[in-house]
Structures are given as C-alpha cells and as structure tokens.
Write an enzyme that holds these catalytic residues in place. Structure first.
Site, PDB file in Angstrom:
ATOM      1  N   CYS A  71       0.927  -1.174   0.006  1.00  0.00           N
ATOM      2  CA  CYS A  71      -0.052   0.086  -0.034  1.00  0.00           C
ATOM      3  C   CYS A  71       0.853   1.267  -0.189  1.00  0.00           C
ATOM      4  O   CYS A  71       1.279   1.667  -0.870  1.00  0.00           O
ATOM      5  CB  CYS A  71      -1.053   0.150   1.194  1.00  0.00           C
ATOM      6  SG  CYS A  71      -2.235   1.228   0.804  1.00  0.00           S
ATOM      7  N   HIS A 111      -3.497  -5.870   2.670  1.00  0.00           N
ATOM      8  CA  HIS A 111      -3.046  -5.771   3.855  1.00  0.00           C
ATOM      9  C   HIS A 111      -3.769  -6.985   4.668  1.00  0.00           C
ATOM     10  O   HIS A 111      -4.297  -8.039   3.774  1.00  0.00           O
ATOM     11  CB  HIS A 111      -3.648  -4.707   4.779  1.00  0.00           C
ATOM     12  CG  HIS A 111      -3.046  -3.316   4.445  1.00  0.00           C
ATOM     13  ND1 HIS A 111      -1.936  -2.732   4.674  1.00  0.00           N
ATOM     14  CD2 HIS A 111      -3.505  -2.138   3.619  1.00  0.00           C
ATOM     15  CE1 HIS A 111      -1.664  -1.539   4.459  1.00  0.00           C
ATOM     16  NE2 HIS A 111      -2.788  -1.264   3.540  1.00  0.00           N
TER      17      HIS A 111
HETATM   18  N1  GLN Z   1      -2.510   6.880   2.376  1.00  0.00           N
HETATM   19  C1  GLN Z   1      -2.446   6.226   0.955  1.00  0.00           C
HETATM   20  C2  GLN Z   1      -3.958   6.048   0.507  1.00  0.00           C
HETATM   21  O1  GLN Z   1      -4.922   6.055   1.205  1.00  0.00           O
HETATM   22  C3  GLN Z   1      -1.978   4.623   1.768  1.00  0.00           C
HETATM   23  C4  GLN Z   1      -3.008   4.096   2.510  1.00  0.00           C
HETATM   24  C5  GLN Z   1      -2.463   2.604   3.167  1.00  0.00           C
HETATM   25  O2  GLN Z   1      -1.287   2.298   3.049  1.00  0.00           O
HETATM   26  N2  GLN Z   1      -3.153   1.810   3.500  1.00  0.00           N
HETATM   27  O3  GLN Z   1      -3.902   5.756  -0.605  1.00  0.00           O
END
Ligand code: GLN
Length: 237
Positions: free
Chosen positions: A93, A189
């Site tokens: 992510c 995740h």
């Molecule tokens: N902040 C980033 C987004 O919302 C990554 C989110 C995350 O790592 N879950 O795209």
C-alpha cells in the site's frame, strides 16, 4: 542459514496488521531452523540495502508517507542496486505507492517515488476499501484493502495479479500490485503473509536462492491459515 529482514519505517508505515508480515517471515524461517536478524530502518538511518535479504515496507496514512518520502527518495540509487542484486522487497500500500514514480496526494502534495515500479499514484476522494482476492501466478492471494490513492501501471509494467473481487490498483483496470525482479507491490493488507503462507514461502525461496541455499523448503502445517482463507472468502465482498 542466517537471513536478515529489514523493516522500512516501522513508525510511519505500519498499519492494518502489516506487522504480521514481519512475524510470519521470522516464524517460518525459525520453524525451519534458520537464524533471523531483524533490522528496523528509521528516517535518517545509514543503511546499505544490498546487505540484507528481505525488505518489508507497509502502509500508512498520507501523513506517514509525507514524513518518509524524501528520506526514501534519497535511498533510491542504493535501493535500485539492491533490486538488481536480487534482494527481495515486499511493499504494501503506502510503500508500494512510493516504489512507483510518484504519488500525488488528494490534497496536492507531490511525493517523489523510488521508481522501481513504472507506475503513478494519485489520491482521490473515493476510498477503495474491503476484502480482496487476486489471482497471481502463485495462486490466489486474499487480504484487505483500504486506500484513497489510485495506482496506474505503465504499459510495460507487470501487475502482481488480477482482481478476483475487490478494487486493486485503481478499481478500474482489474490490475493488482506490481512485480519486477524480486520486488513485489500490493494493496493487500490483512496482513498479507499470515493469510497466504504459500506466497510467504515464495519470498523466502527467492531470498534463500540468492544466498545459494536449499530452496526445497520443509513443509509446515498451514491448515489453520488455509481454513482462515476459506472463511475470509465467505465474507461479504
Ligand atoms: N495513504 C495512502 C492511501 O490512502 C495509503 C493507504 C495505505 O497504506 N493503506 O492511498
């Protein structure tokens, strides 16, 4: 065999159970009799990524990415050298986004990327959230996604897999994640590795192969993880 696991920015980029990826890598190595060194890397630390075996970088809020992005970009030449030398990277992510060419947040901050993946990410007002399953060349992977950034791969960039259900990189083209050499990027995740032990072993095999070790990994009892995946697949999508 002794392997080193490097954890990129555990303070800034480490959410939705990402820590479980480190635990899973360590446990599966230890259960097979290997020695594991854990090396966290914080902003400003001096570090040579060619010396390690597996690097993990997780997700975070945009705030965490803004804090880490410049430090990470400075490491780009060293990271590219490590990639060429076959070091295994798993980027999830927020770190996956920063391993592309750039990430522009929804509020307009332009963050530099490492440029390992030929991909661009742009923040959006929509959040892509929920359970996800993807089909890869190592079989199905399941997990959970929660991101506002939408990632678009360039024409020559391979995805990690195709979305079976969920959104993946952008909710439009069904691509999920990216892969180049031993570098993996994904929005999964959950955490990813405890739920997908066969994929964990793929990462371990690549790291062991680079050190000239035996890649015929001793089978482990993964029946609980396999049952958990079956349950996850029954959940509302
Ligand atoms: N902040 C980033 C987004 O919302 C990554 C989110 C995350 O790592 N879950 O795209």
């Amino acid at each position: 065999m002794k392997l080193t696991i490097t954890h990129l920015y555990p303070a800034e980029l480490n959410i939705y159970g990402d820590w479980g990826n480190i635990i899973t890598l360590r446990k599966r190595l230890k259960w097979r009799g290997d020695t594991v060194e854990y090396q966290p890397i914080h902003i400003g630390d001096d570090y040579d990524f060619t010396q390690t075996d597996i690097v993990f970088g997780g997700g975070g809020q945009d705030k965490g990415q803004i804090a880490a992005a410049d430090d990470l970009a400075e490491r780009a030449p060293n990271i590219h050298r490590a990639v060429e030398e076959g070091v295994v990277f798993l980027t999830v992510c927020g770190t996956f986004q920063l391993f592309g060419n750039s990430f522009t947040t929804a509020t307009g901050s332009e963050l530099p990327g490492v440029g390992v993946f030929d991909a661009e990410t742009a923040g959006s007002q929509e959040r892509l959230t929920g359970n996800m399953a993807i089909q890869t060349r190592w079989g199905e992977l399941v997990g959970f996604e929660n991101h506002g950034g939408k990632t678009y791969l360039s024409a020559g960039q391979s995805a990690l897999g195709r979305v079976v259900y969920g959104n993946g990189n952008n909710g439009e083209d069904r691509f999920e994640g990216a892969i180049d050499k031993n570098v993996f990027g994904t929005y999964l995740h959950g955490p990813l590795l405890p739920k997908n032990p066969h994929f964990t072993d793929e990462l371990l095999k690549r790291a062991i192969e680079r050190r000239g070790g035996d890649t015929a990994l001793e089978p482990l009892d993964d029946s609980l993880a396999e049952r958990a995946v079956e349950v996850a697949k029954q959940r509302p999508q």
